[in-house]
Design a protein around this motif. Structure first.
Motif, PDB file in Angstrom:
ATOM      1  N   ALA A   6      -3.828  -7.420   5.046  1.00  0.00           N
ATOM      2  CA  ALA A   6      -4.659  -8.488   5.588  1.00  0.00           C
ATOM      3  C   ALA A   6      -5.212  -8.165   6.965  1.00  0.00           C
ATOM      4  N   LEU A   7      -6.225  -8.955   7.334  1.00  0.00           N
ATOM      5  CA  LEU A   7      -6.725  -9.027   8.701  1.00  0.00           C
ATOM      6  C   LEU A   7      -6.196 -10.345   9.269  1.00  0.00           C
ATOM      7  N   ARG A   8      -5.498 -10.290  10.365  1.00  0.00           N
ATOM      8  CA  ARG A   8      -4.928 -11.484  10.999  1.00  0.00           C
ATOM      9  C   ARG A   8      -6.001 -12.224  11.785  1.00  0.00           C
ATOM     10  N   VAL A   9      -5.988 -13.558  11.736  1.00  0.00           N
ATOM     11  CA  VAL A   9      -6.859 -14.370  12.590  1.00  0.00           C
ATOM     12  C   VAL A   9      -6.212 -14.357  13.977  1.00  0.00           C
ATOM     13  N   PRO A  10      -6.922 -13.878  15.009  1.00  0.00           N
ATOM     14  CA  PRO A  10      -6.312 -13.752  16.335  1.00  0.00           C
ATOM     15  C   PRO A  10      -6.058 -15.109  16.993  1.00  0.00           C
ATOM     16  N   VAL A  11      -5.220 -15.110  18.011  1.00  0.00           N
ATOM     17  CA  VAL A  11      -4.776 -16.333  18.673  1.00  0.00           C
ATOM     18  C   VAL A  11      -5.940 -17.207  19.132  1.00  0.00           C
ATOM     19  N   GLU A  12      -6.931 -16.640  19.811  1.00  0.00           N
ATOM     20  CA  GLU A  12      -8.032 -17.463  20.337  1.00  0.00           C
ATOM     21  C   GLU A  12      -8.811 -18.148  19.212  1.00  0.00           C
ATOM     22  N   ALA A  13      -9.022 -17.474  18.105  1.00  0.00           N
ATOM     23  CA  ALA A  13      -9.720 -18.077  16.966  1.00  0.00           C
ATOM     24  C   ALA A  13      -8.838 -19.137  16.308  1.00  0.00           C
ATOM     25  N   ARG A  14      -7.539 -18.875  16.216  1.00  0.00           N
ATOM     26  CA  ARG A  14      -6.604 -19.871  15.656  1.00  0.00           C
ATOM     27  C   ARG A  14      -6.590 -21.129  16.511  1.00  0.00           C
ATOM     28  N   GLU A  15      -6.511 -20.960  17.823  1.00  0.00           N
ATOM     29  CA  GLU A  15      -6.463 -22.121  18.717  1.00  0.00           C
ATOM     30  C   GLU A  15      -7.728 -22.955  18.621  1.00  0.00           C
ATOM     31  N   ASP A  16      -8.875 -22.309  18.506  1.00  0.00           N
ATOM     32  CA  ASP A  16     -10.135 -23.031  18.366  1.00  0.00           C
ATOM     33  C   ASP A  16     -10.143 -23.853  17.079  1.00  0.00           C
ATOM     34  N   LEU A  17      -9.716 -23.243  15.983  1.00  0.00           N
ATOM     35  CA  LEU A  17      -9.681 -23.940  14.703  1.00  0.00           C
ATOM     36  C   LEU A  17      -8.617 -25.039  14.711  1.00  0.00           C
ATOM     37  N   ALA A  43      -5.945  -7.289   0.041  1.00  0.00           N
ATOM     38  CA  ALA A  43      -5.359  -6.892  -1.247  1.00  0.00           C
ATOM     39  C   ALA A  43      -4.016  -7.587  -1.422  1.00  0.00           C
ATOM     40  N   PHE A  44      -3.845  -8.261  -2.567  1.00  0.00           N
ATOM     41  CA  PHE A  44      -2.555  -8.821  -2.959  1.00  0.00           C
ATOM     42  C   PHE A  44      -1.838  -7.752  -3.772  1.00  0.00           C
ATOM     43  N   LEU A  45      -0.640  -7.407  -3.370  1.00  0.00           N
ATOM     44  CA  LEU A  45       0.100  -6.374  -4.075  1.00  0.00           C
ATOM     45  C   LEU A  45       1.145  -7.021  -4.968  1.00  0.00           C
ATOM     46  N   GLY A  46       1.296  -6.462  -6.150  1.00  0.00           N
ATOM     47  CA  GLY A  46       2.340  -6.942  -7.044  1.00  0.00           C
ATOM     48  C   GLY A  46       3.693  -6.585  -6.457  1.00  0.00           C
ATOM     49  N   SER A  47       4.665  -6.439  -7.267  1.00  0.00           N
ATOM     50  CA  SER A  47       5.987  -6.068  -6.807  1.00  0.00           C
ATOM     51  C   SER A  47       5.933  -4.660  -6.208  1.00  0.00           C
ATOM     52  N   VAL A  48       6.363  -4.546  -4.963  1.00  0.00           N
ATOM     53  CA  VAL A  48       6.325  -3.260  -4.262  1.00  0.00           C
ATOM     54  C   VAL A  48       7.757  -2.710  -4.198  1.00  0.00           C
ATOM     55  N   PRO A  49       8.062  -1.703  -5.008  1.00  0.00           N
ATOM     56  CA  PRO A  49       9.399  -1.108  -4.953  1.00  0.00           C
ATOM     57  C   PRO A  49       9.623  -0.422  -3.599  1.00  0.00           C
ATOM     58  N   GLU A  50      10.816  -0.531  -3.083  1.00  0.00           N
ATOM     59  CA  GLU A  50      11.163   0.072  -1.792  1.00  0.00           C
ATOM     60  C   GLU A  50      10.805   1.554  -1.749  1.00  0.00           C
ATOM     61  N   ARG A  51      10.987   2.247  -2.871  1.00  0.00           N
ATOM     62  CA  ARG A  51      10.738   3.689  -2.919  1.00  0.00           C
ATOM     63  C   ARG A  51       9.265   4.051  -2.731  1.00  0.00           C
ATOM     64  N   THR A  52       8.344   3.099  -2.913  1.00  0.00           N
ATOM     65  CA  THR A  52       6.913   3.384  -2.752  1.00  0.00           C
ATOM     66  C   THR A  52       6.390   3.030  -1.360  1.00  0.00           C
ATOM     67  N   LEU A  53       7.227   2.422  -0.550  1.00  0.00           N
ATOM     68  CA  LEU A  53       6.774   1.902   0.742  1.00  0.00           C
ATOM     69  C   LEU A  53       6.279   2.997   1.690  1.00  0.00           C
ATOM     70  N   ASP A  54       6.973   4.115   1.762  1.00  0.00           N
ATOM     71  CA  ASP A  54       6.532   5.200   2.653  1.00  0.00           C
ATOM     72  C   ASP A  54       5.169   5.746   2.221  1.00  0.00           C
ATOM     73  N   ALA A 110      -7.897  -0.531   0.791  1.00  0.00           N
ATOM     74  CA  ALA A 110      -6.521  -1.049   0.734  1.00  0.00           C
ATOM     75  C   ALA A 110      -6.029  -1.101  -0.705  1.00  0.00           C
ATOM     76  N   ARG A 111      -6.884  -1.533  -1.615  1.00  0.00           N
ATOM     77  CA  ARG A 111      -6.514  -1.595  -3.028  1.00  0.00           C
ATOM     78  C   ARG A 111      -6.269  -0.197  -3.592  1.00  0.00           C
ATOM     79  N   THR A 112      -7.114   0.751  -3.215  1.00  0.00           N
ATOM     80  CA  THR A 112      -6.950   2.130  -3.675  1.00  0.00           C
ATOM     81  C   THR A 112      -5.649   2.721  -3.148  1.00  0.00           C
ATOM     82  N   ALA A 113      -5.343   2.463  -1.880  1.00  0.00           N
ATOM     83  CA  ALA A 113      -4.094   2.965  -1.301  1.00  0.00           C
ATOM     84  C   ALA A 113      -2.898   2.451  -2.095  1.00  0.00           C
ATOM     85  N   ALA A 114      -2.949   1.201  -2.489  1.00  0.00           N
ATOM     86  CA  ALA A 114      -1.840   0.620  -3.263  1.00  0.00           C
ATOM     87  C   ALA A 114      -1.763   1.218  -4.663  1.00  0.00           C
ATOM     88  N   THR A 115      -2.869   1.253  -5.366  1.00  0.00           N
ATOM     89  CA  THR A 115      -2.820   1.741  -6.750  1.00  0.00           C
ATOM     90  C   THR A 115      -2.445   3.215  -6.823  1.00  0.00           C
TER      91      THR A 115
END
Length: 192
Positions: A6-17, A43-54, A110-115
């Motif tokens: 994801a892209l995080r909504v930064p603090v200043e934008a969150r506070e404004d909203l 990208a929403f990732l399905g189940s991410v096994p610990e062994r694939t995290l690196d 991001a999706r390609t990196a996951a798949t």
């Protein structure tokens, strides 16, 4: 484990909203997403096994290093699946055509990196948005759309993506938690 990129909504934008929404929260019978959880999912990732995290981490770092920063502003209200049977209320980014193209490319990377790490990616087509509220029952969101159509947030430059673990809650006493596992700077075109 369930994860997303994801892209995080930064603090200043969150506070404004938050300021804009403050006097309007009680007008809608929905479950509001905590502001610290506001993000734009790439990208929403399905189940991410610990062994694939690196491998996933390495591929996301490479993907991010090949993408540019994106200038964003939240401005377009929406409802999923549609305004007359809404279960999710959201804001979409107001994007210039070049920024929209770069955001699409960032999501694809991001999706390609996951798949290629052997992780299933949930969802079909990329629809950039920030979820603000959910409803247990389908609702007519026409009033929500009318109110939120007046909102124009501040612009910000998204300069990193996050890999986030989603810890699903169990009722009101154990709400959903998001834990940032790693951050990856967007570097392309910045001499980095």
């Amino acid at each position: 484990m369930r994860m997303f990129v994801a892209l995080r909504v930064p603090v200043e934008a969150r506070e404004d909203l938050e300021t804009f929404l403050e006097s309007r929260l009680d007008a809608f019978d929905v479950g509001w997403t905590p502001p610290e959880h506001w993000h734009l999912t790439l990208a929403f990732l399905g189940s991410v096994p610990e062994r694939t995290l690196d491998d996933l981490t390495e591929r996301l770092a490479t993907a991010a290093s090949r993408r540019s920063t994106v200038t964003l502003r939240l401005a377009g209200a929406g409802a999923i699946p549609d305004p007359f049977a809404a279960r999710v209320l959201h804001l979409a980014p107001d994007l210039e055509p070049d920024a929209r193209l770069e955001l699409d490319r960032l999501s694809a990377a991001a999706r390609t990196a996951a798949t290629t790490s052997g992780i299933e990616v949930d969802g079909a087509r990329f629809h950039p948005h920030v979820t603000l509220a959910r409803s247990r029952h389908a609702m007519n969101a026409a009033r929500w759309l009318q109110v939120m159509d007046t909102y124009r947030g501040p612009t910000w430059v998204a300069d990193e993506i996050e890999l986030v673990r989603s810890n699903l809650g169990e009722g009101r006493r154990h709400p959903r938690r998001h834990e940032v596992v790693n951050r990856f700077p967007l570097r392309w075109g910045q001499g980095g």
